[in-house]
Enzyme design. Structure first.
Site, PDB file in Angstrom:
ATOM      1  N   ARG A   1      41.524  41.326  38.959  1.00 36.15           N
ATOM      2  CA  ARG A   1      40.110  42.229  38.719  1.00 36.15           C
ATOM      3  C   ARG A   1      39.583  41.779  37.278  1.00 36.15           C
ATOM      4  O   ARG A   1      38.517  41.338  36.930  1.00 36.15           O
ATOM      5  CB  ARG A   1      40.557  43.401  38.941  1.00 36.15           C
TER       6      ARG A   1
ATOM      7  N   HIS B   1      31.096  49.731  38.335  1.00 36.23           N
ATOM      8  CA  HIS B   1      31.060  50.460  37.273  1.00 36.23           C
ATOM      9  C   HIS B   1      29.776  51.435  37.212  1.00 36.23           C
ATOM     10  O   HIS B   1      28.723  50.829  37.423  1.00 36.23           O
ATOM     11  CB  HIS B   1      31.262  49.892  35.871  1.00 36.23           C
TER      12      HIS B   1
END
Length: 303
Positions: free
Chosen positions: A245, A268
């Site tokens: 990731r 996010h």
């Protein structure tokens, strides 16, 4: 701690689960953090939440810091306590939040560990032998292609993948859904995986990635398989799935410079979380500068 006040923890957990719809992993973290506070209160003779004072919360933070907890872990525990106290205020149990202004000691922010492009190719460009290897390759390609968290990967069902549109629907932190592109290499690996999955899958199992018994693969198993792959490919045997990731985020940012896009792809909530990758990029640029600039290069001769 009195039984009545202990029961408030169960009420809070039900609130997190049913109203805020937090994941089981997040609920487990809240539970452990708040049970740690209860242990402290019992040792300090604090019988009710209404008796907990800011100075005692500060003492608690200092104690777990002395026990070796990082600033980040302490901040997480204090955040859990603040959330719980806000819940108690709404319930009329407290009239103020004793943890409101308590902050954890700062610790240096660690940069994510990722792989450069050459090491990614060493890890993924290989011929697979057997259905387990085909599954592992599909998992690694998907994580690197789409920037998935480990929990997101193991939670995927087959219905979340659309190979015609080359996209995956992901349920991230806070149960927020996002749709992420699936790259060509990952799509090819998934197509091969689907060919063998059906014959290995238990009846009624919806999980995209399954174990030897045909049921959903655990996070622990993924970690073990990734370490095995890294060891076989001559890479760091401690390779964690999240490295893929992090590599995804770093490589996309280096190529595009689009921080907002990387934020959306990673899921996010805040841009500040994504900005750690700008430090990685600057670190790389600094190394290039040091090696290339005439006034930056160190001389091997003494003056």
């Amino acid at each position: 701690m009195d039984e009545g006040d202990l029961s408030r923890l169960d009420d809070f957990e039900a609130h997190l689960r049913d109203e805020r719809r937090l994941s089981p992993n997040t609920l487990g973290s809240y539970r452990r953090d708040l049970r740690s506070v209860v242990t402290f209160c019992d040792a300090a003779g604090i019988a009710r939440w209404s008796h907990l004072q800011p100075q005692q919360v500060r003492e608690y933070a200092a104690r777990i810091h002395r026990q070796g907890l990082s600033g980040r872990s302490i901040q997480r525990q204090l955040s859990a306590l603040r959330s719980f106290c806000r819940f108690l205020i709404k319930q009329g149990v407290l009239n103020r939040n004793p943890a409101q202004d308590i902050r954890a000691p700062k610790t240096p922010r660690r940069l994510p560990h990722g792989l450069d492009v050459d090491r990614i190719q060493r890890l993924l460009d290989t011929n697979v032998d057997g259905w387990l290897a085909q599954r592992d390759l599909a998992m690694m390609e998907l994580m690197y292609s789409s920037g998935l968290r480990l929990a997101e990967l193991v939670d995927l069902d087959t219905r979340h993948i659309d190979l015609e549109q080359a996209e995956v629907r992901v349920l991230g932190k806070g149960r927020k859904e996002r749709i992420v592109p699936v790259g060509r290499k990952a799509r090819d690996a998934l197509l091969e995986w689907f060919k063998v999955r059906a014959s290995r899958c238990a009846d009624g199992e919806s999980a995209l990635f399954i174990n030897r018994t045909g049921t959903r693969l655990s996070r622990r198993s993924v970690q073990q398989r990734f370490r095995l792959w890294a060891q076989k490919r001559g890479l760091d045997s401690r390779l964690h799935p999240h490295a893929l990731r992090h590599s995804f985020a770093t490589h996309v940012l280096e190529s595009s410079g689009d921080l907002r896009a990387v934020q959306e792809l990673l899921g996010h909530a805040n841009l500040s979380t994504t900005q750690v990758y700008t430090h990685l990029d600057f670190q790389r640029l600094s190394q290039v500068y040091d090696q290339a600039h005439p006034r930056a290069r160190k001389s091997g001769k003494s003056s």
